[in-house]
Motif scaffolding. Structure first.
Motif, PDB file in Angstrom:
ATOM      1  N   HIS A  62       0.827  -1.216   0.000  1.00 15.18           N
ATOM      2  CA  HIS A  62       0.000   0.000   0.000  1.00 15.18           C
ATOM      3  C   HIS A  62       0.855   1.257   0.000  1.00 15.18           C
ATOM      4  N   HIS A  64       2.056   4.995  -2.431  1.00  7.92           N
ATOM      5  CA  HIS A  64       1.611   6.010  -3.401  1.00  7.92           C
ATOM      6  C   HIS A  64       2.815   6.658  -4.088  1.00  7.92           C
ATOM      7  N   CYS A  91      -5.888   3.406  -3.505  1.00  3.80           N
ATOM      8  CA  CYS A  91      -6.879   4.408  -3.076  1.00  3.80           C
ATOM      9  C   CYS A  91      -7.479   5.197  -4.239  1.00  3.80           C
ATOM     10  N   GLU A 114      -3.639  12.636  -0.989  1.00  4.71           N
ATOM     11  CA  GLU A 114      -2.423  12.032  -0.448  1.00  4.71           C
ATOM     12  C   GLU A 114      -1.404  13.043   0.060  1.00  4.71           C
ATOM     13  N   ASP A 443       1.261   3.763   3.181  1.00  3.97           N
ATOM     14  CA  ASP A 443       1.096   5.004   2.413  1.00  3.97           C
ATOM     15  C   ASP A 443       2.425   5.619   1.991  1.00  3.97           C
TER      16      ASP A 443
HETATM   17 ZN   LIG Z   1      -3.642   4.940   0.355  1.00  4.16          ZN
END
Ligand SMILES: [Zn+2]
Length: 575
Positions: A62, A64, A91, A114, A443
């Protein structure tokens, strides 16, 4: 096998299967593990691992890094923390597919959802792609330290197919739904690992609008799941508030039944819905009993906001005196704040009407902590700023003010946003032990002005397997398996996550006794000089990716063996 590239000798192997640690050498040749046990072959490089742990590299599902991966060779902070594969495109946000006219829309979306600075994205993204396949080609053309894999994000997809109507969350026509389905199938065929979406009211664009995918009709989601089914591979990643929990869970159950593809959703304990995770967990268990591959991604730490003068938020950002100096460089701001008259004035002010979340921080001193060094992510309630103020008879504002302005304004307060309703991590422990959860939610690459949970894989070892004093700990083999084999399997990456012959040679050699997180700090190295939180760790002796040493004692070696991972991978024949 007289000579191989690398032999890691005499280490304590925790191989990712969950079995007990054992003494074993590991031989690596041409990017692959070629031997485990007593190795007689000589390594062109011999790594002495006596007294050290040998584990697979972490697989973080997970992140970004969708922008960073196009301009940066190093997937930091992840690669600093022993992570050798990152999955991005989570996401529902990302940068492909995209039309020339929609670059700004996708940047505003990523910036808002984000917290990745728009200026960095504007400068960093080359945009020399339109389709998802072209974006993958762009990723593939660059050398990098570790492997990256991408998912097709619903937000970009919807804007691509529907233009402004998509961004404005209007219903898709039948033709548009059919096009989305076809594009998802095409992206998976091109090498996307899956499809991601967000349905939460919390995610907002930089303009404060809901994201394009919130409220997408069930028919749209069903068609996309059919696209995955037709592709015959790929996963679904889901973020939802689960407010209408029956409808939402029924929908994801239907999508998984229909597509035959696995789905994972983000799960935290939020203070406003403190028992929702229990409800979700029992639904997960029921789905698993029916053989459905639905899992929740959970995190072994509070989702932790870092509040500081260098960051996106802190408790004084809406005080008028602070607002007047907010534009100044840090040193000037701190100098001003250290003037006694300024301090007195600011502390006497009420917050101005502003961001409701920021204002809510002002009343939340019971959940605000001095993070400290080494950082403490499971602080006792009596350590909170509120409790300290009560004990010392001070105004909590003053304590916060002094922490924020100390050390040249570089310090951070820790605000456990989620997973800390009960002021300990016992519920998080229950979530992690559930067989229907996955370690996730780091993240990495995102929330760079306020959150640095990308270090969680390291924390899983230091806190959960060694240091935790406020409750039960976790076994090392369980933790290693959970962030290597299990996460790799969940994404269909069966070629990695284990130390066994035939598997990809992604390996960490760790001085477990001395493994230690450093406190997060701000660096200004994104394109355009934009900021991001950075966090290092001591104790990673060697990190090997694809059979090459990429880090030695925390320093990058310059090797860039990382690749774009195109699509699911089958298990090695040798296994
Ligand atoms: Zn996320």
């Amino acid at each position: 096998m007289a000579e191989v590239d690398i032999v890691i000798r005499g280490g304590t192997l925790v191989d990712g299967t969950g079995s007990a640690p054992r003494k074993a050498d590991v031989a690596i040749d041409k990017g692959v593990i070629v031997g485990v046990g007593e190795i007689s072959a000589k390594g062109r490089e011999e790594i002495d691992a006596s007294g050290l742990l040998v584990t697979p590299g972490w697989v973080d599902i997970h992140t970004h890094y969708d922008g960073q991966a196009t301009w940066d060779e190093r997937m930091t902070p992840s690669s600093i923390h022993g992570t050798t594969t990152v999955v991005m495109g989570n996401c529902g946000v990302g940068f492909a597919p995209v039309r020339k006219t929609d670059h700004d829309t996708l940047i505003r979306l990523m910036e808002g959802v984000e917290d990745i600075p728009g200026a960095a994205l504007h400068e960093g993204l080359s945009w020399n792609w339109e389709s998802f396949g072209e974006y993958l080609d762009q990723l593939e053309s660059r050398p990098r330290d570790i492997d990256v894999a991408a998912q097709i994000p619903h937000g970009a997809l919807r804007v691509y197919v529907m233009g402004e109507r998509g961004a404005n969350r209007e219903p898709a026509t039948d033709a548009e739904i059919a096009e989305m389905k076809a594009l998802v199938r095409e992206a998976i065929k091109a090498g996307a690992l899956g499809f991601s979406t967000t349905r939460t009211m919390v995610h907002r664009t930089a303009d404060g609008d809901l994201t394009p995918t919130v409220g997408a009709a069930d028919a749209e989601m069903v068609a996309i799941a059919e696209g995955l089914k037709e592709a015959g591979t790929g996963v679904l990643q889901w973020v939802s508030d689960f407010k209408e929990i029956d409808h939402e869970f029924n929908l994801i159950t239907h999508l998984v039944e229909l597509s035959g593809r696995p789905l994972s959703f983000s799960m935290v304990q939020a203070d406003v819905w403190p028992d929702q995770w229990r409800d979700l967990t029992s639904r997960l268990d029921a789905a698993a009993a029916k053989g459905l591959p639905i899992k929740a991604q959970v995190q072994g730490r509070p989702v932790g906001l870092m509040l500081g003068l260098q960051g996106s938020v802190h408790p004084f950002v809406t005080r008028p005196s602070y607002a007047a100096i907010a534009h100044l460089p840090l040193a000037e701001r701190v100098a001003k704040m250290l003037e006694p008259a300024f301090r007195e004035k600011l502390l006497s002010e009420a917050p101005e009407a502003g961001h409701p979340f920021v204002n809510s921080l002002a009343g939340a001193y019971h959940k605000m902590f001095d993070l400290g060094n080494p950082p403490n992510y499971e602080p006792a309630p009596e350590k909170s700023i509120g409790a300290r103020a009560r004990a010392s008879g001070q105004n909590p504002d003053e304590i916060v003010y002094d922490i924020l302005t100390a050390n040249g304004g570089t310090g951070f307060l820790f605000f456990p946003l989620h997973n800390y309703t009960d002021f300990n991590l016992d519920n998080t422990l229950t979530m992690m032990r559930n067989p229907n959860t996955l370690f996730g939610l780091s993240d990495g690459g995102a929330h760079v002005g306020a959150i640095c949970d990308v270090s969680v894989p390291t924390y899983m070892l230091t806190h959960w397997c060694r240091d935790r004093s406020r409750g039960e700990r976790l076994d090392l083999p369980f933790v290693i398996k959970s962030q290597t084999h299990d996460t790799a399997q969940a994404m269909g990456l069966l070629d990695r996550g284990l130390i066994a012959p035939g598997y990809k040679a992604d390996v960490n050699v760790i001085d477990f006794e001395h493994l230690q997180l450093r406190p997060p700090h701000m660096v200004y190295d994104l394109p355009s000089g934009a900021r991001r939180l950075m966090q290092e760790a001591d104790g990673y002796v060697v990190t090997i990716a694809s059979g090459e040493v990429i880090y030695r004692n925390g320093e990058p070696t310059g090797a860039l063996p990382g690749k774009l991972v195109r699509g699911a991978k089958s298990a090695p024949a040798a296994a």
